[in-house]
Scaffold this motif. Structure first.
Motif, mmCIF file in Angstrom:
data_model
loop_
_atom_site.group_PDB
_atom_site.id
_atom_site.type_symbol
_atom_site.label_atom_id
_atom_site.label_comp_id
_atom_site.label_asym_id
_atom_site.label_seq_id
_atom_site.Cartn_x
_atom_site.Cartn_y
_atom_site.Cartn_z
ATOM 1 N N MET A 137 0.804 -1.219 0.000
ATOM 2 C CA MET A 137 0.000 0.000 0.000
ATOM 3 C C MET A 137 0.839 1.271 0.000
ATOM 4 O O MET A 137 1.818 1.381 0.748
ATOM 5 C CB MET A 137 -0.923 0.013 1.221
ATOM 6 N N GLY A 138 0.433 2.225 -0.851
ATOM 7 C CA GLY A 138 1.008 3.559 -0.814
ATOM 8 C C GLY A 138 2.233 3.730 -1.689
ATOM 9 O O GLY A 138 2.660 2.837 -2.410
ATOM 10 N N ALA A 139 2.805 4.925 -1.586
ATOM 11 C CA ALA A 139 3.937 5.295 -2.441
ATOM 12 C C ALA A 139 5.217 4.582 -2.054
ATOM 13 O O ALA A 139 6.081 4.333 -2.893
ATOM 14 C CB ALA A 139 4.147 6.806 -2.381
ATOM 15 N N ALA A 140 5.360 4.257 -0.776
ATOM 16 C CA ALA A 140 6.579 3.598 -0.291
ATOM 17 C C ALA A 140 6.202 2.620 0.808
ATOM 18 O O ALA A 140 5.355 2.919 1.655
ATOM 19 C CB ALA A 140 7.573 4.623 0.234
ATOM 20 N N TYR A 141 6.820 1.464 0.798
ATOM 21 C CA TYR A 141 6.562 0.487 1.860
ATOM 22 C C TYR A 141 7.699 -0.526 1.911
ATOM 23 O O TYR A 141 8.469 -0.687 0.967
ATOM 24 C CB TYR A 141 5.225 -0.231 1.659
ATOM 25 N N THR A 142 7.776 -1.187 3.054
ATOM 26 C CA THR A 142 8.706 -2.294 3.242
ATOM 27 C C THR A 142 7.886 -3.555 3.429
ATOM 28 O O THR A 142 6.903 -3.563 4.183
ATOM 29 C CB THR A 142 9.610 -2.064 4.467
ATOM 30 N N TYR A 143 8.270 -4.599 2.740
ATOM 31 C CA TYR A 143 7.532 -5.859 2.779
ATOM 32 C C TYR A 143 8.458 -6.971 3.239
ATOM 33 O O TYR A 143 9.582 -7.095 2.746
ATOM 34 C CB TYR A 143 7.004 -6.168 1.373
ATOM 35 N N GLN A 144 8.002 -7.772 4.193
ATOM 36 C CA GLN A 144 8.761 -8.952 4.600
ATOM 37 C C GLN A 144 7.787 -10.060 4.973
ATOM 38 O O GLN A 144 6.883 -9.873 5.791
ATOM 39 C CB GLN A 144 9.698 -8.673 5.770
ATOM 40 N N ARG A 145 7.992 -11.206 4.345
ATOM 41 C CA ARG A 145 7.120 -12.341 4.623
ATOM 42 C C ARG A 145 7.792 -13.620 4.156
ATOM 43 O O ARG A 145 8.522 -13.623 3.150
ATOM 44 C CB ARG A 145 5.772 -12.167 3.897
ATOM 45 N N THR A 146 7.554 -14.720 4.878
ATOM 46 C CA THR A 146 8.023 -16.030 4.449
ATOM 47 C C THR A 146 6.863 -16.764 3.796
ATOM 48 O O THR A 146 5.790 -16.904 4.398
ATOM 49 C CB THR A 146 8.585 -16.840 5.633
ATOM 50 N N ILE A 147 7.075 -17.203 2.566
ATOM 51 C CA ILE A 147 6.021 -17.860 1.801
ATOM 52 C C ILE A 147 6.513 -19.228 1.332
ATOM 53 O O ILE A 147 7.707 -19.522 1.367
ATOM 54 C CB ILE A 147 5.596 -17.011 0.582
ATOM 55 N N THR A 148 5.573 -20.041 0.883
ATOM 56 C CA THR A 148 5.908 -21.359 0.341
ATOM 57 C C THR A 148 5.928 -21.287 -1.176
ATOM 58 O O THR A 148 4.978 -20.797 -1.790
ATOM 59 C CB THR A 148 4.887 -22.410 0.803
ATOM 60 N N LEU A 149 7.019 -21.759 -1.772
ATOM 61 C CA LEU A 149 7.138 -21.780 -3.227
ATOM 62 C C LEU A 149 6.727 -23.140 -3.770
ATOM 63 O O LEU A 149 7.073 -24.171 -3.191
ATOM 64 C CB LEU A 149 8.583 -21.516 -3.648
ATOM 65 N N ASP A 150 6.015 -23.142 -4.893
ATOM 66 C CA ASP A 150 5.775 -24.424 -5.553
ATOM 67 C C ASP A 150 7.010 -24.793 -6.369
ATOM 68 O O ASP A 150 7.950 -24.001 -6.525
ATOM 69 C CB ASP A 150 4.504 -24.380 -6.411
ATOM 70 N N ALA A 151 7.027 -26.004 -6.890
ATOM 71 C CA ALA A 151 8.211 -26.521 -7.579
ATOM 72 C C ALA A 151 8.558 -25.693 -8.814
ATOM 73 O O ALA A 151 9.733 -25.437 -9.098
ATOM 74 C CB ALA A 151 7.997 -27.978 -7.969
ATOM 75 N N LYS A 152 7.544 -25.252 -9.556
ATOM 76 C CA LYS A 152 7.796 -24.479 -10.776
ATOM 77 C C LYS A 152 8.480 -23.156 -10.453
ATOM 78 O O LYS A 152 9.395 -22.732 -11.161
ATOM 79 C CB LYS A 152 6.485 -24.233 -11.527
ATOM 80 N N THR A 153 8.020 -22.496 -9.388
ATOM 81 C CA THR A 153 8.611 -21.211 -9.022
ATOM 82 C C THR A 153 10.035 -21.391 -8.521
ATOM 83 O O THR A 153 10.941 -20.632 -8.885
ATOM 84 C CB THR A 153 7.753 -20.512 -7.955
ATOM 85 N N ALA A 154 10.253 -22.407 -7.692
ATOM 86 C CA ALA A 154 11.600 -22.684 -7.195
ATOM 87 C C ALA A 154 12.551 -22.996 -8.346
ATOM 88 O O ALA A 154 13.692 -22.513 -8.384
ATOM 89 C CB ALA A 154 11.561 -23.838 -6.199
ATOM 90 N N ASP A 155 12.080 -23.786 -9.307
ATOM 91 C CA ASP A 155 12.912 -24.140 -10.459
ATOM 92 C C ASP A 155 13.225 -22.923 -11.315
ATOM 93 O O ASP A 155 14.328 -22.793 -11.862
ATOM 94 C CB ASP A 155 12.221 -25.206 -11.314
ATOM 95 N N SER A 156 12.254 -22.019 -11.428
ATOM 96 C CA SER A 156 12.475 -20.805 -12.215
ATOM 97 C C SER A 156 13.533 -19.916 -11.576
ATOM 98 O O SER A 156 14.382 -19.345 -12.269
ATOM 99 C CB SER A 156 11.161 -20.024 -12.375
ATOM 100 N N LEU A 157 13.520 -19.826 -10.249
ATOM 101 C CA LEU A 157 14.546 -19.047 -9.560
ATOM 102 C C LEU A 157 15.919 -19.649 -9.811
ATOM 103 O O LEU A 157 16.890 -18.932 -10.104
ATOM 104 C CB LEU A 157 14.263 -19.001 -8.062
#
Length: 252
Positions: A137-157
């Motif tokens: 939200m807004g013009a400036a923000y800091t985001y931090q979160r731990t999420i779960t990656l699926d296999a396709k996303t992990a492989d793409s990284l």
């Protein structure tokens, strides 16, 4: 000999303790980062770092200069890890309808589809990709979160084709034709709401020198590894002290 044994034994015991408690079979840890550059003339900037351990990814992001308000409220900027294409950010040649805006779908051949949604809460799958309620939200923000990656996303990284895209433009900066267009993703919203504003390709960071792309096994990080290193240092110190005594005794 008794003194040297007295010095070496605790070091060996400390090293053995570290080895016994170190998570030797944990998944490798790799950190990726990207400088987020302005797209569609947003004049925004940002950085993002993603540390992946197994299928868990801790995302830390900081952005500024984005559109500030939308309908009198903080502007919701949906953001994602895009995957499965060239792993690059588009230039204006991607604007195939020549309205002066690279829409999300026009940029897709470069950065691909959504692999994970960087939502502030709840769902992180592609299904949450246009949920404004969990956007940054807004013009400036800091985001931090731990999420779960699926296999396709992990492989793409791992393949170097992961791209972070932050969406949402100031409608006032668009051409008159583009201001009148609906979003290519959510037709009930204006084109500006979902068009990309920031983009950056994620690159694996080295464990040592910059640019090597080395990954660091989790078994070689954290407090257990520090303990093991300390044990090894004590062992080396003990050996050095023993050798020094031998030299001094020889001279005497």
């Amino acid at each position: 000999m008794k003194k040297s044994a007295f010095l070496i034994a605790p070091a060996l015991a400390l090293g053995a303790l570290a080895l016994s408690t170190s998570p030797a079979f944990a998944a490798d840890t790799t950190t990726y980062q990207a400088n987020l550059a302005a797209i569609n003339g947003s004049n925004a900037t940002g950085t993002v770092m993603i540390t992946v351990n197994g299928n868990q990814a801790t995302v830390t992001e900081k952005v500024s200069g984005l559109a500030a308000t939308f309908g009198g409220k903080p502007y919701p900027h949906v953001q994602h890890i895009h995957i499965g294409a060239k792993g690059t950010c588009p230039d204006m040649s991607a604007d195939t309808n020549k309205d002066g805006v690279i829409s999300t779908t026009e940029g897709a051949p470069f950065y691909g589809g959504i692999g994970a949604t960087l939502s502030t809460s709840g769902d992180t799958s592609p299904a949450a990709g246009t949920d404004l309620a969990v956007a940054g939200m807004g013009a400036a923000y800091t985001y931090q979160r731990t999420i779960t990656l699926d296999a396709k996303t992990a492989d793409s990284l791992k393949a170097g084709t992961g791209v972070v895209v932050v969406h949402g433009l100031d409608p006032a900066t668009l051409s008159a034709a583009a201001q009148a267009e609906p979003s290519d993703l959510v037709p009930s919203l204006p084109l500006a709401a979902t068009s990309p504003a920031l983009c950056g390709t994620l690159t694996a960071m080295p464990a040592g020198a910059p640019g090597t792309g080395i990954t660091t096994p989790a078994s070689q990080s954290g407090p257990d590894f520090g303990l093991l290193a300390a044990g090894g240092g004590l062992l080396l110190a003990a050996g050095g002290a023993y050798a020094a005594r031998r030299r001094m005794s020889a001279k005497a």
